[in-house]
Design a protein around this motif. Structure first.
Motif, PDB file in Angstrom:
ATOM      1  N   MET A 132       0.835  -1.188   0.000  1.00 27.40           N
ATOM      2  CA  MET A 132       0.000   0.000   0.000  1.00 27.40           C
ATOM      3  C   MET A 132       0.881   1.254   0.000  1.00 27.40           C
ATOM      4  N   GLU A 133       0.516   2.219  -0.831  1.00 27.58           N
ATOM      5  CA  GLU A 133       1.272   3.472  -0.887  1.00 27.58           C
ATOM      6  C   GLU A 133       1.096   4.249   0.407  1.00 27.58           C
ATOM      7  N   GLN A 134       2.154   4.890   0.854  1.00 24.17           N
ATOM      8  CA  GLN A 134       2.166   5.614   2.115  1.00 24.17           C
ATOM      9  C   GLN A 134       2.220   7.129   1.867  1.00 24.17           C
ATOM     10  N   ASN A 135       1.486   7.902   2.645  1.00 25.62           N
ATOM     11  CA  ASN A 135       1.568   9.361   2.583  1.00 25.62           C
ATOM     12  C   ASN A 135       2.776   9.782   3.405  1.00 25.62           C
ATOM     13  N   GLU A 136       3.810  10.294   2.745  1.00 21.99           N
ATOM     14  CA  GLU A 136       5.047  10.667   3.423  1.00 21.99           C
ATOM     15  C   GLU A 136       5.144  12.161   3.693  1.00 21.99           C
ATOM     16  N   LEU A 137       4.049  12.890   3.516  1.00 21.08           N
ATOM     17  CA  LEU A 137       4.065  14.329   3.762  1.00 21.08           C
ATOM     18  C   LEU A 137       4.185  14.608   5.258  1.00 21.08           C
ATOM     19  N   TYR A 138       4.903  15.670   5.594  1.00 20.32           N
ATOM     20  CA  TYR A 138       5.039  16.055   6.996  1.00 20.32           C
ATOM     21  C   TYR A 138       4.194  17.299   7.240  1.00 20.32           C
ATOM     22  N   PRO A 139       3.156  17.193   8.078  1.00 23.20           N
ATOM     23  CA  PRO A 139       2.291  18.356   8.310  1.00 23.20           C
ATOM     24  C   PRO A 139       2.922  19.361   9.255  1.00 23.20           C
ATOM     25  N   ILE A 140       2.826  20.636   8.905  1.00 18.52           N
ATOM     26  CA  ILE A 140       3.263  21.717   9.793  1.00 18.52           C
ATOM     27  C   ILE A 140       2.206  22.813   9.746  1.00 18.52           C
ATOM     28  N   PHE A 141       2.179  23.648  10.764  1.00 13.26           N
ATOM     29  CA  PHE A 141       1.251  24.771  10.811  1.00 13.26           C
ATOM     30  C   PHE A 141       2.074  26.047  10.750  1.00 13.26           C
ATOM     31  N   LEU A 142       1.965  26.757   9.637  1.00 11.67           N
ATOM     32  CA  LEU A 142       2.784  27.937   9.391  1.00 11.67           C
ATOM     33  C   LEU A 142       2.121  29.203   9.912  1.00 11.67           C
ATOM     34  N   LYS A 143       2.916  30.095  10.471  1.00 15.70           N
ATOM     35  CA  LYS A 143       2.447  31.414  10.894  1.00 15.70           C
ATOM     36  C   LYS A 143       2.580  32.348   9.692  1.00 15.70           C
ATOM     37  N   LEU A 144       1.584  32.321   8.811  1.00 10.87           N
ATOM     38  CA  LEU A 144       1.687  33.059   7.550  1.00 10.87           C
ATOM     39  C   LEU A 144       1.719  34.572   7.738  1.00 10.87           C
ATOM     40  N   TYR A 150       4.690  21.153  -1.439  1.00 11.24           N
ATOM     41  CA  TYR A 150       3.649  21.040  -0.424  1.00 11.24           C
ATOM     42  C   TYR A 150       2.298  21.095  -1.118  1.00 11.24           C
ATOM     43  N   TYR A 151       1.280  20.614  -0.414  1.00  5.75           N
ATOM     44  CA  TYR A 151      -0.099  20.690  -0.903  1.00  5.75           C
ATOM     45  C   TYR A 151      -0.920  21.507   0.087  1.00  5.75           C
ATOM     46  N   LEU A 152      -1.960  22.124  -0.397  1.00  2.00           N
ATOM     47  CA  LEU A 152      -2.916  22.817   0.457  1.00  2.00           C
ATOM     48  C   LEU A 152      -4.082  21.861   0.676  1.00  2.00           C
ATOM     49  N   GLY A 153      -4.127  21.219   1.835  1.00  2.00           N
ATOM     50  CA  GLY A 153      -5.131  20.190   2.109  1.00  2.00           C
ATOM     51  C   GLY A 153      -6.392  20.760   2.724  1.00  2.00           C
ATOM     52  N   GLY A 154      -7.258  19.868   3.186  1.00  2.00           N
ATOM     53  CA  GLY A 154      -8.465  20.287   3.872  1.00  2.00           C
ATOM     54  C   GLY A 154      -8.140  20.708   5.295  1.00  2.00           C
ATOM     55  N   ILE A 155      -8.843  21.719   5.807  1.00  2.00           N
ATOM     56  CA  ILE A 155      -8.574  22.215   7.155  1.00  2.00           C
ATOM     57  C   ILE A 155      -9.882  22.385   7.914  1.00  2.00           C
ATOM     58  N   SER A 172      -4.831  15.525   4.570  1.00  2.00           N
ATOM     59  CA  SER A 172      -4.114  15.343   3.311  1.00  2.00           C
ATOM     60  C   SER A 172      -4.488  14.012   2.672  1.00  2.00           C
ATOM     61  N   THR A 173      -4.665  14.041   1.366  1.00  6.60           N
ATOM     62  CA  THR A 173      -4.837  12.797   0.614  1.00  6.60           C
ATOM     63  C   THR A 173      -3.637  12.602  -0.313  1.00  6.60           C
ATOM     64  N   ASN A 174      -2.516  13.221   0.056  1.00  6.15           N
ATOM     65  CA  ASN A 174      -1.273  13.092  -0.717  1.00  6.15           C
ATOM     66  C   ASN A 174      -1.451  13.635  -2.144  1.00  6.15           C
ATOM     67  N   GLY A 175      -2.312  14.630  -2.277  1.00  9.47           N
ATOM     68  CA  GLY A 175      -2.551  15.236  -3.586  1.00  9.47           C
ATOM     69  C   GLY A 175      -3.410  14.398  -4.516  1.00  9.47           C
ATOM     70  N   LYS A 176      -3.958  13.285  -4.018  1.00  8.83           N
ATOM     71  CA  LYS A 176      -4.681  12.355  -4.886  1.00  8.83           C
ATOM     72  C   LYS A 176      -6.172  12.673  -5.040  1.00  8.83           C
ATOM     73  N   SER A 177      -6.809  13.189  -3.967  1.00  7.54           N
ATOM     74  CA  SER A 177      -8.252  13.374  -4.037  1.00  7.54           C
ATOM     75  C   SER A 177      -8.723  14.543  -3.175  1.00  7.54           C
TER      76      SER A 177
END
Length: 193
Positions: free
Chosen positions: A1-13, A117-122, A133-138
């Motif tokens: 099974m493919e693994q999501n290797e993204l590391y989530p961080i919360f940026l102070k934009l 990086y991807y902009l995921g659901g929040i 994150s869906t690893n950019g897939k969906s």
């Protein structure tokens, strides 16, 4: 099974400088997404023309600057992250390549291979924020999960977080003791019956 290797961080934009290249529908989507989560984000949008709603967002967010111009390499100076979303893939690729040379993290819309990086659901409930994150897939799956979490996370969770923060400040002992005590108090969150 493919693994999501993204590391989530919360940026102070609000402490970073973000550049969005592109002023159309996708630029609007990206800017809206950033401002929904970080209303004081420092963002400059560069494009020859702007979607009318981008202009409205800029009027309502003083930290957003619009620059009516074509992208130039010098626009990458003093940036931390970049989003390119023009309708010209060559321009987007140029932005990506120039960003990489400057060690800037970059997102090229709808081109996963050209994204650091991807902009995921929040989901946001006061101080509680969950990134999906869906690893950019969906993106649709991320959206549905966001809707689910918005429903199931209680509205009063922010009050609980604030109360726990106040309690944490009163704890004595070393770091390990404090972690143990906080774990005991919050165990009921995991063990709902």
């Amino acid at each position: 099974m493919e693994q999501n290797e993204l590391y989530p961080i919360f940026l102070k934009l609000h402490n970073l400088n973000v550049l969005i290249v592109g002023g159309g529908n996708v630029g609007l989507e990206k800017l809206s997404f950033l401002l929904k989560s970080s209303p004081n984000a420092n963002v400059e949008v560069v494009a020859p023309n702007f979607h009318v709603e981008i202009k409205v967002l800029a009027e309502n967010h003083p930290s957003v600057k619009l620059t009516q111009a074509k992208f130039k390499k010098k626009m990458l100076k003093k940036r931390h992250m970049v989003i390119a979303c023009t309708d010209d893939l060559e321009v987007n690729k140029r932005v990506y390549n120039l960003s990489r040379k400057r060690y800037l993290i970059c997102n090229i819309a709808d081109t996963p291979d050209l994204c650091d990086y991807y902009l995921g659901g929040i989901v946001t409930k006061g101080n509680v924020k969950i990134a999906i994150s869906t690893n950019g897939k969906s993106p649709t799956t991320a959206k549905r999960l966001r809707e689910f979490f918005e429903e199931v996370i209680p509205e009063d969770i922010n009050k609980m977080v604030e109360n726990l923060n106040e309690y944490r400040k009163t704890l004595k002992g070393d770091f390990e003791d404090k972690v143990k005590k906080m774990n005991e108090i919050t165990a009921s969150l995991k063990n709902k019956e």
